[in-house]
Structures are given as C-alpha cells and as structure tokens.
Motif scaffolding. Structure first.
Motif, PDB file in Angstrom:
ATOM      1  N   GLY A  32     -69.542  54.866 -58.155  1.00  0.00           N
ATOM      2  CA  GLY A  32     -70.873  54.024 -58.823  1.00  0.00           C
ATOM      3  C   GLY A  32     -70.557  53.356 -59.813  1.00  0.00           C
ATOM      4  O   GLY A  32     -71.429  52.224 -60.306  1.00  0.00           O
ATOM      5  N   ARG A  33     -69.339  53.345 -60.418  1.00  0.00           N
ATOM      6  CA  ARG A  33     -68.910  52.197 -61.583  1.00  0.00           C
ATOM      7  C   ARG A  33     -67.905  51.414 -61.070  1.00  0.00           C
ATOM      8  O   ARG A  33     -67.970  50.171 -61.556  1.00  0.00           O
ATOM      9  CB  ARG A  33     -68.708  53.074 -62.830  1.00  0.00           C
ATOM     10  CG  ARG A  33     -69.899  53.729 -63.368  1.00  0.00           C
ATOM     11  CD  ARG A  33     -69.760  54.234 -64.725  1.00  0.00           C
ATOM     12  NE  ARG A  33     -68.219  55.156 -64.712  1.00  0.00           N
ATOM     13  CZ  ARG A  33     -67.301  55.153 -65.232  1.00  0.00           C
ATOM     14  NH1 ARG A  33     -67.309  53.854 -66.104  1.00  0.00           N
ATOM     15  NH2 ARG A  33     -66.092  55.919 -65.382  1.00  0.00           N
ATOM     16  N   SER A  90     -60.858  51.751 -45.676  1.00  0.00           N
ATOM     17  CA  SER A  90     -61.612  53.130 -45.883  1.00  0.00           C
ATOM     18  C   SER A  90     -61.466  53.130 -47.294  1.00  0.00           C
ATOM     19  O   SER A  90     -60.281  52.897 -47.830  1.00  0.00           O
ATOM     20  CB  SER A  90     -61.151  54.212 -45.243  1.00  0.00           C
ATOM     21  OG  SER A  90     -61.387  54.061 -43.859  1.00  0.00           O
ATOM     22  N   THR A  91     -62.262  53.706 -48.162  1.00  0.00           N
ATOM     23  CA  THR A  91     -61.929  53.798 -49.699  1.00  0.00           C
ATOM     24  C   THR A  91     -62.369  55.297 -50.234  1.00  0.00           C
ATOM     25  O   THR A  91     -63.213  55.952 -49.426  1.00  0.00           O
ATOM     26  CB  THR A  91     -63.083  52.880 -50.514  1.00  0.00           C
ATOM     27  OG1 THR A  91     -64.279  53.273 -50.056  1.00  0.00           O
ATOM     28  CG2 THR A  91     -62.801  51.564 -50.175  1.00  0.00           C
ATOM     29  N   SER A  92     -61.877  55.517 -51.372  1.00  0.00           N
ATOM     30  CA  SER A  92     -61.893  56.915 -51.928  1.00  0.00           C
ATOM     31  C   SER A  92     -61.951  56.753 -53.452  1.00  0.00           C
ATOM     32  O   SER A  92     -61.176  55.800 -53.984  1.00  0.00           O
ATOM     33  CB  SER A  92     -60.971  57.827 -51.594  1.00  0.00           C
ATOM     34  OG  SER A  92     -61.021  59.042 -52.297  1.00  0.00           O
ATOM     35  N   TYR A  93     -62.847  57.492 -54.101  1.00  0.00           N
ATOM     36  CA  TYR A  93     -63.085  57.165 -55.627  1.00  0.00           C
ATOM     37  C   TYR A  93     -62.932  58.491 -56.181  1.00  0.00           C
ATOM     38  O   TYR A  93     -63.457  59.763 -55.645  1.00  0.00           O
ATOM     39  CB  TYR A  93     -64.071  56.488 -55.800  1.00  0.00           C
ATOM     40  CG  TYR A  93     -64.386  55.314 -55.343  1.00  0.00           C
ATOM     41  CD1 TYR A  93     -64.721  54.863 -53.979  1.00  0.00           C
ATOM     42  CD2 TYR A  93     -64.037  54.042 -56.124  1.00  0.00           C
ATOM     43  CE1 TYR A  93     -64.855  53.563 -53.715  1.00  0.00           C
ATOM     44  CE2 TYR A  93     -64.166  52.970 -55.755  1.00  0.00           C
ATOM     45  CZ  TYR A  93     -64.527  52.748 -54.733  1.00  0.00           C
ATOM     46  OH  TYR A  93     -64.704  51.520 -54.303  1.00  0.00           O
ATOM     47  N   ALA A  94     -62.270  58.560 -57.359  1.00  0.00           N
ATOM     48  CA  ALA A  94     -62.690  59.886 -58.392  1.00  0.00           C
ATOM     49  C   ALA A  94     -63.923  60.045 -58.726  1.00  0.00           C
ATOM     50  O   ALA A  94     -64.765  59.000 -58.807  1.00  0.00           O
ATOM     51  CB  ALA A  94     -61.525  59.559 -59.369  1.00  0.00           C
ATOM     52  N   MET A 143     -64.537  47.178 -62.453  1.00  0.00           N
ATOM     53  CA  MET A 143     -65.016  48.154 -63.483  1.00  0.00           C
ATOM     54  C   MET A 143     -66.022  47.781 -64.202  1.00  0.00           C
ATOM     55  O   MET A 143     -65.871  46.847 -65.084  1.00  0.00           O
ATOM     56  CB  MET A 143     -63.677  48.623 -64.209  1.00  0.00           C
ATOM     57  CG  MET A 143     -62.475  49.113 -63.433  1.00  0.00           C
ATOM     58  SD  MET A 143     -61.130  49.665 -64.620  1.00  0.00           S
ATOM     59  CE  MET A 143     -60.892  48.199 -65.858  1.00  0.00           C
ATOM     60  N   ASN A 144     -67.176  48.311 -63.974  1.00  0.00           N
ATOM     61  CA  ASN A 144     -68.325  48.273 -64.668  1.00  0.00           C
ATOM     62  C   ASN A 144     -68.850  49.396 -65.490  1.00  0.00           C
ATOM     63  O   ASN A 144     -68.387  50.545 -65.067  1.00  0.00           O
ATOM     64  CB  ASN A 144     -69.623  47.887 -63.596  1.00  0.00           C
ATOM     65  CG  ASN A 144     -69.360  46.474 -62.893  1.00  0.00           C
ATOM     66  OD1 ASN A 144     -68.680  45.451 -63.226  1.00  0.00           O
ATOM     67  ND2 ASN A 144     -69.545  46.549 -61.645  1.00  0.00           N
ATOM     68  N   SER A 163     -67.342  45.181 -68.592  1.00  0.00           N
ATOM     69  CA  SER A 163     -66.788  45.222 -67.259  1.00  0.00           C
ATOM     70  C   SER A 163     -65.497  44.578 -67.276  1.00  0.00           C
ATOM     71  O   SER A 163     -65.218  43.642 -68.173  1.00  0.00           O
ATOM     72  CB  SER A 163     -67.524  44.245 -66.232  1.00  0.00           C
ATOM     73  OG  SER A 163     -68.875  44.847 -66.045  1.00  0.00           O
ATOM     74  N   LEU A 164     -64.586  44.802 -66.682  1.00  0.00           N
ATOM     75  CA  LEU A 164     -63.304  44.242 -66.228  1.00  0.00           C
ATOM     76  C   LEU A 164     -62.859  44.090 -65.014  1.00  0.00           C
ATOM     77  O   LEU A 164     -63.380  45.142 -64.197  1.00  0.00           O
ATOM     78  CB  LEU A 164     -62.034  45.064 -67.122  1.00  0.00           C
ATOM     79  CG  LEU A 164     -62.155  44.898 -68.364  1.00  0.00           C
ATOM     80  CD1 LEU A 164     -61.057  45.877 -69.167  1.00  0.00           C
ATOM     81  CD2 LEU A 164     -61.470  43.377 -68.852  1.00  0.00           C
TER      82      LEU A 164
END
Length: 127
Positions: free
Chosen positions: A65-66, A56-60, A82-83, A17-18
């Motif tokens: 989930g990580r 509000s968030t958005s992810y690639a 970041m996990n 993780s970082l």
C-alpha cells in the motif's frame, strides 16, 4: 555479464516519497524476476518487493500500500516508488535479479534466490 546499478536514494522526512531506479545491462533471460531488498544496520537483508517478467508482483507486508514496484522493459530499468515513508524504512536498498520467475510460483523474497545484485543505494528517513 549482468550489471545492476541503483540510483535515487537520499534523505527525506517521514511521510515523504522517493523513487529508486535500477538500470540493468547484460541481462538476456526471457523469463526472470527482479526485486528490491533492504538491509538496515545490524539486521538481515530482507525482501521488499519483486516483479516477474510477466508483470506479476509481490510485496512484503510492511510496505504493501506504500511501495510500488514497476519495470520499463524498453529501458531495462526497474523502479521502486516509495510513498508515506517511515523512519523504519531507513536502510541500504539493493536491486537484485534472477533467471526464472519467482512471484508466479509463490516463492518468498529470499536473498539466496537471487544471483545478481547491485551495489545498493542508501535511503534515510528522519522523523
């Protein structure tokens, strides 16, 4: 003048993780979007995650989930936790900002939509 300064990059083994940080200054927009992008050698810069001023968030898809994006408005700091890191996460990571929301309008994470950029912080994941 808006300034974005990233920190927290480094080298870790796969599965580690970082947490990246981005300190923002000179930013006075009441509505905004801040995001994380990354660029690996020989590849285009790609959006990783974004957060609007309303949270509000958005992810690639590749990081859902990580990775978790968050912000501390009192400290004017953006974070990326970041996990379960993978070798394919290796890249230069950039913090970016723009006036106006982006996630709310369902807009994709495109570098051209952001006007302010940090200098980047390197993340290297070994297998």
């Amino acid at each position: 003048q808006v300034q974005l300064v990233e920190s927290g990059g480094g080298s870790v083994q796969s599965g580690g993780s970082l947490r990246l940080s981005c300190a923002a200054s000179g930013y006075t927009y009441s509505t905004y979007c801040m995001g994380w992008f990354r660029q690996a050698p020989g590849k285009e810069r790609e959006g990783v995650a974004a957060i609007d001023s309303d949270g509000s968030t958005s992810y690639a898809e590749s990081v859902k989930g990580r990775f978790t994006i968050s912000q501390d408005s009192a400290k004017n700091t953006l974070y990326l936790q970041m996990n379960s890191l993978k070798p394919e996460d290796t890249a230069m990571y950039y913090c970016a900002a723009r006036a106006g929301r982006l996630v709310y309008y369902g807009m994709g994470l495109k570098p051209a939509d952001f006007g302010y950029w940090g200098q980047g912080t390197q993340v290297t994941i070994s297998s």
